[in-house]
Scaffold this motif. Structure first.
Motif, PDB file in Angstrom:
ATOM      1  N   VAL A   1       0.850  -1.201   0.000  1.00 43.30           N
ATOM      2  CA  VAL A   1       0.000   0.000   0.000  1.00 43.30           C
ATOM      3  C   VAL A   1       0.883   1.248   0.000  1.00 43.30           C
ATOM      4  N   HIS A   2       0.426   2.286  -0.688  1.00 40.88           N
ATOM      5  CA  HIS A   2       1.169   3.541  -0.678  1.00 40.88           C
ATOM      6  C   HIS A   2       0.727   4.373   0.526  1.00 40.88           C
ATOM      7  N   LEU A   3       1.413   4.167   1.644  1.00 38.70           N
ATOM      8  CA  LEU A   3       1.131   4.948   2.852  1.00 38.70           C
ATOM      9  C   LEU A   3       1.953   6.228   2.822  1.00 38.70           C
ATOM     10  N   PRO A   4       1.408   7.332   3.326  1.00 36.48           N
ATOM     11  CA  PRO A   4       2.264   8.508   3.487  1.00 36.48           C
ATOM     12  C   PRO A   4       3.432   8.147   4.416  1.00 36.48           C
ATOM     13  N   PRO A   5       4.660   8.590   4.091  1.00 35.15           N
ATOM     14  CA  PRO A   5       5.835   8.230   4.898  1.00 35.15           C
ATOM     15  C   PRO A   5       5.629   8.485   6.395  1.00 35.15           C
ATOM     16  N   GLU A   6       4.963   9.586   6.717  1.00 39.22           N
ATOM     17  CA  GLU A   6       4.763   9.926   8.133  1.00 39.22           C
ATOM     18  C   GLU A   6       3.910   8.860   8.839  1.00 39.22           C
ATOM     19  N   ASN A   7       2.960   8.296   8.120  1.00 38.96           N
ATOM     20  CA  ASN A   7       2.108   7.249   8.698  1.00 38.96           C
ATOM     21  C   ASN A   7       2.876   5.939   8.872  1.00 38.96           C
ATOM     22  N   MET A   8       3.718   5.624   7.867  1.00 35.99           N
ATOM     23  CA  MET A   8       4.553   4.424   7.967  1.00 35.99           C
ATOM     24  C   MET A   8       5.486   4.554   9.177  1.00 35.99           C
ATOM     25  N   LYS A   9       6.068   5.719   9.348  1.00 33.75           N
ATOM     26  CA  LYS A   9       6.976   5.972  10.463  1.00 33.75           C
ATOM     27  C   LYS A   9       6.260   5.785  11.800  1.00 33.75           C
ATOM     28  N   ARG A  10       5.088   6.381  11.909  1.00 40.81           N
ATOM     29  CA  ARG A  10       4.328   6.307  13.162  1.00 40.81           C
ATOM     30  C   ARG A  10       3.917   4.864  13.456  1.00 40.81           C
ATOM     31  N   ALA A  11       3.492   4.161  12.416  1.00 42.92           N
ATOM     32  CA  ALA A  11       3.041   2.771  12.612  1.00 42.92           C
ATOM     33  C   ALA A  11       4.209   1.896  13.081  1.00 42.92           C
ATOM     34  N   LEU A  12       5.352   2.016  12.403  1.00 42.18           N
ATOM     35  CA  LEU A  12       6.495   1.172  12.783  1.00 42.18           C
ATOM     36  C   LEU A  12       6.996   1.524  14.188  1.00 42.18           C
ATOM     37  N   ASN A  13       7.002   2.806  14.523  1.00 43.07           N
ATOM     38  CA  ASN A  13       7.443   3.180  15.873  1.00 43.07           C
ATOM     39  C   ASN A  13       6.482   2.653  16.935  1.00 43.07           C
ATOM     40  N   SER A  14       5.196   2.651  16.619  1.00 45.26           N
ATOM     41  CA  SER A  14       4.255   2.219  17.649  1.00 45.26           C
ATOM     42  C   SER A  14       4.228   0.699  17.778  1.00 45.26           C
ATOM     43  N   LEU A  15       4.681  -0.007  16.735  1.00 42.03           N
ATOM     44  CA  LEU A  15       4.653  -1.479  16.772  1.00 42.03           C
ATOM     45  C   LEU A  15       6.018  -2.091  17.125  1.00 42.03           C
ATOM     46  N   THR A  16       6.995  -1.258  17.428  1.00 40.37           N
ATOM     47  CA  THR A  16       8.292  -1.778  17.884  1.00 40.37           C
ATOM     48  C   THR A  16       8.576  -1.211  19.274  1.00 40.37           C
ATOM     49  N   THR A  17       9.510  -1.836  19.982  1.00 38.84           N
ATOM     50  CA  THR A  17       9.837  -1.368  21.335  1.00 38.84           C
ATOM     51  C   THR A  17      10.690  -0.102  21.266  1.00 38.84           C
ATOM     52  N   ASP A  18      10.898   0.499  22.426  1.00 40.15           N
ATOM     53  CA  ASP A  18      11.688   1.732  22.514  1.00 40.15           C
ATOM     54  C   ASP A  18      13.152   1.516  22.152  1.00 40.15           C
ATOM     55  N   GLU A  19      13.566   0.279  21.982  1.00 42.66           N
ATOM     56  CA  GLU A  19      14.962   0.015  21.607  1.00 42.66           C
ATOM     57  C   GLU A  19      15.217   0.312  20.136  1.00 42.66           C
ATOM     58  N   ILE A  20      14.137   0.453  19.373  1.00 40.33           N
ATOM     59  CA  ILE A  20      14.225   0.750  17.932  1.00 40.33           C
ATOM     60  C   ILE A  20      13.502   2.061  17.684  1.00 40.33           C
ATOM     61  N   ALA A  21      14.145   2.981  16.973  1.00 37.42           N
ATOM     62  CA  ALA A  21      13.480   4.241  16.619  1.00 37.42           C
ATOM     63  C   ALA A  21      13.587   4.454  15.118  1.00 37.42           C
TER      64      ALA A  21
END
Lengths: 267, 267
Positions: B71-91
């Motif tokens: 899917v063509h997600l806006p980059p900002e949405n992809m960033k937010r989704a990946l940050n919210s689905l990974t732990t604080d050890e990954i940014a």
């Protein structure tokens, strides 16, 4: 029996401890050091006293302890022994043999704490245990206005955990400031005073961040202080941003650069 | 099926991972991100490719990955989704939709690594997972002499883990420097080149620290390089001091400030 009083200054990473002071449910800094001392004395238990307790997750860049040890070891040897018998989470970096009138807690003329806030949009993984992540608006002027209110001798009941007993809540704050570290995307609060109530710095910060963010006006700080009511203040900021930075044993050093009478008795 | 290629730049704290690349015996960065993507696609597995692997304990201030997403997600949405689905050890801190000719590894024109050494007498507890503790003599002049030797196009067989296969061991190092951070009691090595062999930076550092300490003369570096023999070099420095700092996708940027021909092909 003869014994020698040792004053020891140490750093620790509070992340993996349930706090400084020994307690039944988890590993503490005090326990680790007392275990090391017990090994050194081949079984004799030595109790240590600290300048102050720190809660689970709170760090120390300079905690001070004292204890009485049966042998007069050169300070350098005591330092090496304690460092080798504790994990890398604890670093003993200064040892002195002191007069037995010295007491890590009762001789204190003041303390300094810092609180680190990571304001980067995305939290820096390396800081997740070492700074509060708070990627919101920071109004530095409002912060400075609010910080000025808490400097001085006040009853800080509003900034004390409500379950913390009935003792006198008057303390003197010698310095309360905020600095912005652009390079690391942080703001750093510094508080220096003659003593701090339970959770006082963390409630200061929890309240200040609401002011920085516009959730409260800057002059709310005065109203909260005067209310002498914990419910008027903001939340208790997370433990992992807090650092015990220094304990002063010299009143002039504790009050340095302030307008306070340097002859005033510590409370 | 249509898909869109995403280039993602991320930081991670390598302490709690067994490395970047998926493997059977422990948690990896790749696994955590691919799990997040699988949640986002509701079950479709997406494989990612990285600019380079990092070993257990090695950190990244900028690792680059790419993957194809349906899917063509806006980059900002992809960033937010990946940050919210990974732990604080990954940014996740940068996301771009790129042309499908882009490849995180094969499009690379070079990389930069740093290695942090804590030279304080007593290790700073806060750095125990983030810098090598090495409280010994550091002869900066000797270090600079040795670092100068490795700049340039060389066969780096002596600085490659001996179990790493038979590929070509010639690489070009564009920059090799050391800086002293007096405030934090650290020395920081920086290496920039068109590519790095397995363990190359860590073997550089293990050898350089022997030179800094006087265990080897500075001109040993030349002898070791020419020997093309891993046994001639020093030990592999510990993983936790190493940081992947940058991957360059522009040859001019990778070679910036160096004497190297900017039209030279990447190897």
């Amino acid at each position: 029996m003869t014994s020698y009083r040792y004053k020891v200054t140490l750093q620790y990473d509070g992340s993996q401890f349930v706090g400084f002071q020994i307690q039944p449910n988890g590993r503490t800094v005090q326990e680790d050091i007392e275990k090391a001392l017990k090994i050194m004395t081949k079984g004799e238990e030595i109790k240590l006293r600290s300048a102050g307790r720190t809660d689970s997750g709170v760090h120390a860049k300079a905690q001070v302890i004292h204890f009485d040890y049966p042998v007069h070891l050169p300070p350098e040897n005591m330092k090496r022994a304690l460092n080798s018998l504790t994990t890398d989470e604890i670093a003993i970096y200064q040892v002195e043999v002191v007069d037995e009138s010295f007491h890590a807690q009762y001789s204190s003329a003041g303390k300094k704490y810092q609180y680190r806030v990571d304001i980067n949009e995305v939290m820096t993984p390396f800081k997740r245990l070492y700074a509060l992540h708070h990627p919101y608006r920071i109004d530095m002027e409002a912060l400075e206005e609010a910080l000025a209110v808490i400097v001085g001798k006040h009853d800080f009941t509003s900034f004390c955990a409500s379950n913390s007993g009935k003792e006198d809540k008057v303390r003197t704050v010698y310095e309360a400031k905020v600095e912005r570290d652009e390079l690391n995307g942080e703001i750093i609060f510094t508080f220096r005073g003659n003593g701090f109530l339970y959770n006082m710095v963390r409630i200061f910060v929890g309240t200040l961040l609401q002011i920085a963010n516009g959730l409260r006006p800057a002059d709310d700080m005065k109203r909260i202080l005067e209310a002498k009511d914990r419910n008027q203040a903001g939340p208790t900021a997370a433990a992992h941003g807090l650092y015990m930075m220094q304990t002063y044993y010299d009143k002039r050093e504790a009050t340095k650069g302030t307008i306070f009478e340097q002859t005033e008795d510590a409370e």
